[in-house]
Motif scaffolding. Sequence first.
Motif, PDB file in Angstrom:
ATOM      1  N   ASP A   1      -1.998  -6.369  -2.866  1.00 18.19           N
ATOM      2  CA  ASP A   1      -2.758  -5.300  -2.218  1.00 18.19           C
ATOM      3  C   ASP A   1      -3.733  -5.826  -1.179  1.00 18.19           C
ATOM      4  O   ASP A   1      -3.907  -5.234  -0.116  1.00 18.19           O
TER       5      ASP A   1
ATOM      6  N   ASN B   1      -2.350  -6.538   2.284  1.00 12.53           N
ATOM      7  CA  ASN B   1      -1.872  -5.439   3.115  1.00 12.53           C
ATOM      8  C   ASN B   1      -2.565  -5.316   4.467  1.00 12.53           C
ATOM      9  O   ASN B   1      -1.893  -5.069   5.454  1.00 12.53           O
TER      10      ASN B   1
ATOM     11  N   LYS C   1      -0.879  -7.520   6.973  1.00 14.87           N
ATOM     12  CA  LYS C   1       0.409  -6.968   7.405  1.00 14.87           C
ATOM     13  C   LYS C   1       0.188  -5.814   8.364  1.00 14.87           C
ATOM     14  O   LYS C   1       0.856  -5.687   9.385  1.00 14.87           O
ATOM     15  N   THR C   2      -0.775  -4.935   8.018  1.00 11.79           N
ATOM     16  CA  THR C   2      -1.012  -3.757   8.845  1.00 11.79           C
ATOM     17  C   THR C   2      -1.472  -4.163  10.230  1.00 11.79           C
ATOM     18  O   THR C   2      -1.042  -3.583  11.227  1.00 11.79           O
TER      19      THR C   2
ATOM     20  N   LYS D   1       1.241   6.124   1.507  1.00  9.52           N
ATOM     21  CA  LYS D   1       2.248   5.382   0.767  1.00  9.52           C
ATOM     22  C   LYS D   1       2.892   6.272  -0.296  1.00  9.52           C
ATOM     23  O   LYS D   1       2.225   7.160  -0.845  1.00  9.52           O
TER      24      LYS D   1
ATOM     25  N   THR E   1       6.772   2.855   2.154  1.00 10.22           N
ATOM     26  CA  THR E   1       6.267   1.735   1.360  1.00 10.22           C
ATOM     27  C   THR E   1       5.025   1.100   1.953  1.00 10.22           C
ATOM     28  O   THR E   1       4.325   0.371   1.276  1.00 10.22           O
ATOM     29  N   GLU E   2       4.769   1.353   3.232  1.00  9.10           N
ATOM     30  CA  GLU E   2       3.615   0.725   3.864  1.00  9.10           C
ATOM     31  C   GLU E   2       3.181   1.603   5.020  1.00  9.10           C
ATOM     32  O   GLU E   2       4.021   2.177   5.707  1.00  9.10           O
TER      33      GLU E   2
ATOM     34  N   SER F   1       4.723   3.659  10.008  1.00 15.73           N
ATOM     35  CA  SER F   1       4.908   3.392   8.575  1.00 15.73           C
ATOM     36  C   SER F   1       6.283   2.809   8.350  1.00 15.73           C
ATOM     37  O   SER F   1       7.187   2.984   9.155  1.00 15.73           O
TER      38      SER F   1
ATOM     39  N   SER G   1       8.344  -9.244   1.710  1.00 17.52           N
ATOM     40  CA  SER G   1       7.563  -8.798   0.562  1.00 17.52           C
ATOM     41  C   SER G   1       6.571  -9.881   0.174  1.00 17.52           C
ATOM     42  O   SER G   1       5.460  -9.607  -0.235  1.00 17.52           O
TER      43      SER G   1
END
Lengths: 290, 169
Positions: free
Chosen positions: A34, A37, A40-41, A149, A164-165, A171, B69
Motif C-alpha cells: 500500500d 502505491n 506507482k501513481t 479501487k 485495481t489502481e 486507472s 505487482s
Amino acid sequence: MKRRRRFNIPVKAILVACTAVCLVLIVVSFKYSDQMNPVKTAAGNVITPMQSGINSLGSGIYSVFDMFRSKKKLLDENEQLKKELEDIREENVSLIEDRNELASLRQLYKLDQGYSQYPKVAARVVSRDDSNWYNMFTIDKGSDDGIAKNMNVIAGNGLVGVVTEVGRSYSKVRSIIDDNSYVSGMFLRTSDTCDVKGNLTTINDGYIEAERISVDAEIEEGYEVVTSYVSDRYLDGILIGYVKDIVTEPDNMTMTAKVVPVVDFNRLDTVLVITKLKHSDELEEMTDYD
Amino acid sequence: MIKKWVSTILLIILCYVLQTTLFKHLQLAGVVPNMLIILTASVSYVRGQKDGLITGFMCGLLSDMLFGSVIGLHALLYMFIGYITGYTYNVYLRNYFFILLIIGVSDLFYGFIYYVFEFLTRGRFHILYYLRNIILPETIYTMLAAVVFFKLFLLVNRLVVPGDVEEAL
C-alpha cells in the motif's frame, strides 16, 4: 580505445549496488504494497498523458487513411441506407412494443435490480499492459472523475473487469480474462455458484473456465453466468458469459465448464465504470488481504 | 555525459509509450515486440556493460512502476540482461545479424525467466504452450522490430556520443 573518465566506478560495483536496490525494493513492495502505491501513481501520472496523446495521434492517422479509402463507398452506401431507413422506421414501432414486454420479462429474470440503474462513468481505453502475459489496461478516467479501487467495469452488457489502481486522471483495470483474475459467479437460472477464472491458455480459443460447480447443479449448455451475491468485489447480477462443455471432475464432487465471455476483449475501446462499490465499508478492511 | 543520459531516458520513455500504445494496433499473432529489451541490448552492445546495465535497470524500474505487482523484479531482470549482453562489447564480430541474434536471445531469456517467476510459481506447467504462443512469437517480432529500431538508435547515438561510432559498427 576507451576514454578514461575521472570517476571510473567498476562495473561490478554498480551491478552489486543495483542488485541490492532491487532486492530491497522487492522486499519492501511485498511487505508494504500500500505504501508503494504513491510511487506507482506518480509514474502513472507522468506517462499516461503521453500514451493518451500518442493514442489519439495514432487513431487520427488511421481515420485520415480511412477517409480516402471509403469516400466513394460512402456515397453508394448513403443511397442504400436511405431505403433501409424507411423499412426500419416501420420496424421500430413494433420494437417499441417489444421493449415494453422485455421490461416486464426482466423483472422475472431478477435483472431488474441489475446494473442498468447503477451510476456509471464512460471511459476510453488508453493503453494495454506492456507484456504479452497479462490482460490489464489503462483507462483515461481517474479519482478526479470519482473512480475508486475495486469498482466494476462493464462494456456493452457484460463484465469486463475491476479497477485495481487509481491515479488522478487514469486507472488500471484487470480484465476477467487475465490469468490472475478470479470472480465468484452464479448461474442465473438455477442460482448454483461457481468460480470463474481467467486463463491465458484458453482465452485464445475464446473461453475462460468455471470451476467448483456442485454436481447437483442442474445446468445446461447456454445458461447465463452472472456475478454472484457472495462476491466481495463484484456487484451481483452482471452478465459474465454463457456456459458450454460441462464436465464432471474425476473425483465426482464438482463439475467444471467453459464460459464464453459476452464482451469482445480484442475490440475494447470504450468501457463503463460503475461508480458504486459493493459494501464499501467492509472493503476498506479487505484490501489488506488483496 | 549529461546529454547521453538525458537522451537515453527520453528513448526509454519513447520505447515504453510506443510499446503500450501504437504497437498494440500493430499486433502480430497476438503479441507486441518488446522495445525495452531492444533498447537495453542495443545500448549494451554499442556502449558496453556499464551503460547497458544502468539502462536495463531504468527500463525495468519504469515497467515495474507502471504495470508490475512487485517493484524491482523487472528492474533486476532487465539489468542482468544489460550486464550479460554487455560482454559482446568486447567481441570483435561486429555486424547487423549479430546484434539481432543478441536481441533475440535476450528476449528468449526474458520470456523464460518471466514464465518461471510469474506462471510456474502459480502452478501453470504447460511451458510448451507458452513457448509456442507467447515467447517465440514475441522473440521473432522483437527481432523484426529491432531491424528498424537499431538503425535509429545508431543515429541517435552518433549525435550524443560522437567518439564511439567507429567502434559500434
